[in-house]
Design a protein around this motif. Sequence first.
Motif, PDB file in Angstrom:
ATOM      1  N   PRO A   1      -9.886   3.387 -16.879  1.00 59.13           N
ATOM      2  CA  PRO A   1      -9.488   3.534 -15.477  1.00 59.13           C
ATOM      3  C   PRO A   1      -8.343   4.532 -15.418  1.00 59.13           C
ATOM      4  N   PHE A   2      -8.354   5.389 -14.446  1.00 51.15           N
ATOM      5  CA  PHE A   2      -7.380   6.477 -14.384  1.00 51.15           C
ATOM      6  C   PHE A   2      -6.770   6.505 -12.994  1.00 51.15           C
ATOM      7  N   LYS A   3      -5.462   6.643 -12.927  1.00 54.11           N
ATOM      8  CA  LYS A   3      -4.763   6.793 -11.652  1.00 54.11           C
ATOM      9  C   LYS A   3      -4.363   8.247 -11.514  1.00 54.11           C
ATOM     10  N   ILE A   4      -4.794   8.883 -10.438  1.00 54.22           N
ATOM     11  CA  ILE A   4      -4.401  10.262 -10.168  1.00 54.22           C
ATOM     12  C   ILE A   4      -2.948  10.233  -9.717  1.00 54.22           C
ATOM     13  N   PRO A   5      -2.070  10.941 -10.427  1.00 51.53           N
ATOM     14  CA  PRO A   5      -0.656  10.939 -10.023  1.00 51.53           C
ATOM     15  C   PRO A   5      -0.471  11.611  -8.666  1.00 51.53           C
ATOM     16  N   LYS A   6       0.233  10.918  -7.775  1.00 53.32           N
ATOM     17  CA  LYS A   6       0.512  11.519  -6.479  1.00 53.32           C
ATOM     18  C   LYS A   6       1.882  11.068  -6.016  1.00 53.32           C
ATOM     19  N   SER A   7       2.488  11.926  -5.231  1.00 50.65           N
ATOM     20  CA  SER A   7       3.813  11.601  -4.721  1.00 50.65           C
ATOM     21  C   SER A   7       3.687  11.103  -3.281  1.00 50.65           C
ATOM     22  N   GLY A   8       4.264   9.963  -3.026  1.00 51.19           N
ATOM     23  CA  GLY A   8       4.267   9.438  -1.665  1.00 51.19           C
ATOM     24  C   GLY A   8       2.882   9.159  -1.140  1.00 51.19           C
ATOM     25  N   GLU A   9       2.652   9.561   0.063  1.00 49.62           N
ATOM     26  CA  GLU A   9       1.391   9.296   0.755  1.00 49.62           C
ATOM     27  C   GLU A   9       0.530  10.549   0.885  1.00 49.62           C
ATOM     28  N   ASP A  10       0.620  11.464  -0.059  1.00 44.75           N
ATOM     29  CA  ASP A  10      -0.173  12.687  -0.001  1.00 44.75           C
ATOM     30  C   ASP A  10      -1.667  12.355   0.083  1.00 44.75           C
ATOM     31  N   PRO A  11      -2.349  12.823   1.127  1.00 41.16           N
ATOM     32  CA  PRO A  11      -3.770  12.517   1.257  1.00 41.16           C
ATOM     33  C   PRO A  11      -4.656  13.364   0.338  1.00 41.16           C
TER      34      PRO A  11
END
Length: 122
Positions: free
Chosen positions: A5-15
């Motif tokens: 399982p992989f989580k795409i790194p994102k900052s805040g609520e970037d859509p």
Amino acid sequence: MKVFPFKIPKSGEDPLIYQEDIEISFYDKLHQHEEIQISFIEKGEGAVFAGDTISQYREGDILVIGSNLPHVFRSDVQENVVSVMRTLFFTFNSFGRDFFELSTFRNIQPILESKQKRIYYS
């Protein structure tokens, strides 16, 4: 083969997340993530394993990988040759619940909602 399982790194609520992969070889672990992935192969070639499908990719291909579809890229590695992939990641609800209901997007909605696990090429 185990699927990570992989989580795409994102900052805040970037859509929408944009990622550039400029490597000799693309990420080579079988993985899946919630986000829909649209990738443009700018440079390089190899095979992509997605669900129960194995396909070749090459320069100029655009790949759409559905949500939670296990996949891995196997680059054809050549000494001192760099592969380049530019990718957008988003979820079906990233732009609001009704975004893909707009008439402009109705034709692509079946691809994004498909319960069949497949990869699409352009």
